[in-house]
Motif scaffolding. Structure first.
Motif: not given
Length: 197
Positions: A181-185
């Motif tokens: 997902s776009a916000g993952s590390s």
């Protein structure tokens, strides 16, 4: 090539493709000739070695995958393009049993008849991966070589009769492990992308 020679050439390729699909890449040239109802000398006149036969058979498929990658890159999202191409690549590798080992060897051997088309296909996948990584939708700790290895692993799974019923499920598991997902590390770059492709 004369029309009759082209017809014989295409017939031999069609028979060889069916034989390799059924028996794997180690099927004997003598068996292919027998299935094509020609003498071994006739087969060898068209394809002097197993590798030249495989090159003629596979190069078109590999080149189609390279073109397909460019089409996907222009038409759909980075994540969807990557997964769609990965599925097509696995299907191609699965169609001809045992071809993944030949592909891996050809990439490492510039003298192989399959080298150029295998390298181009792997580079096309690497571009789709890099595009998805840049969009923040693919993990950044894998590269084109890793992607190629995953194709080989998934094709091998599909070749195993006991695991074949799970092949689609396992493809989805691997695809979801590649995507983020776009916000993952991974997308935020905590792991830097490798430069190898």
């Amino acid at each position: 090539m004369r029309a009759d020679a082209r017809k014989n050439h295409d017939h031999l390729l069609a028979v060889a493709g069916a034989a390799i699909t059924a028996e794997g890449v180690d099927v004997s040239l003598r068996d292919i000739a027998r299935r094509a109802d020609v003498g071994l000398a006739t087969l060898l006149r068209h394809f002097p070695t197993r590798e030249t036969l495989l090159d003629a058979l596979l190069r078109t498929r590999f080149d189609e995958l390279t073109v397909r990658a460019a089409e996907l890159e222009r038409s759909i999202s980075p994540a969807d393009a990557l997964v769609s191409w990965l599925r097509d690549c696995v299907a191609c590798a699965h169609e001809y049993r045992g071809v993944t080992a030949l592909m891996a060897a050809a990439i490492e051997d510039p003298e192989s008849a399959l080298h150029a088309s295998c390298v181009a296909m792997r580079a096309a996948g690497a571009r789709l991966l890099a595009r998805a990584q840049a969009a923040g939708t693919a993990r950044t700790d894998i590269d084109g070589t890793d992607l190629f290895a995953l194709v080989a692993a998934l094709a091998w799974l599909a070749d195993q009769s006991s695991l074949a019923p799970r092949a689609d499920h396992l493809f989805d598991v691997v695809a979801s492990a590649i995507l983020v997902s776009a916000g993952s590390s991974h997308a935020e770059g905590e792991r830097r992308p490798r430069t190898r492709s």
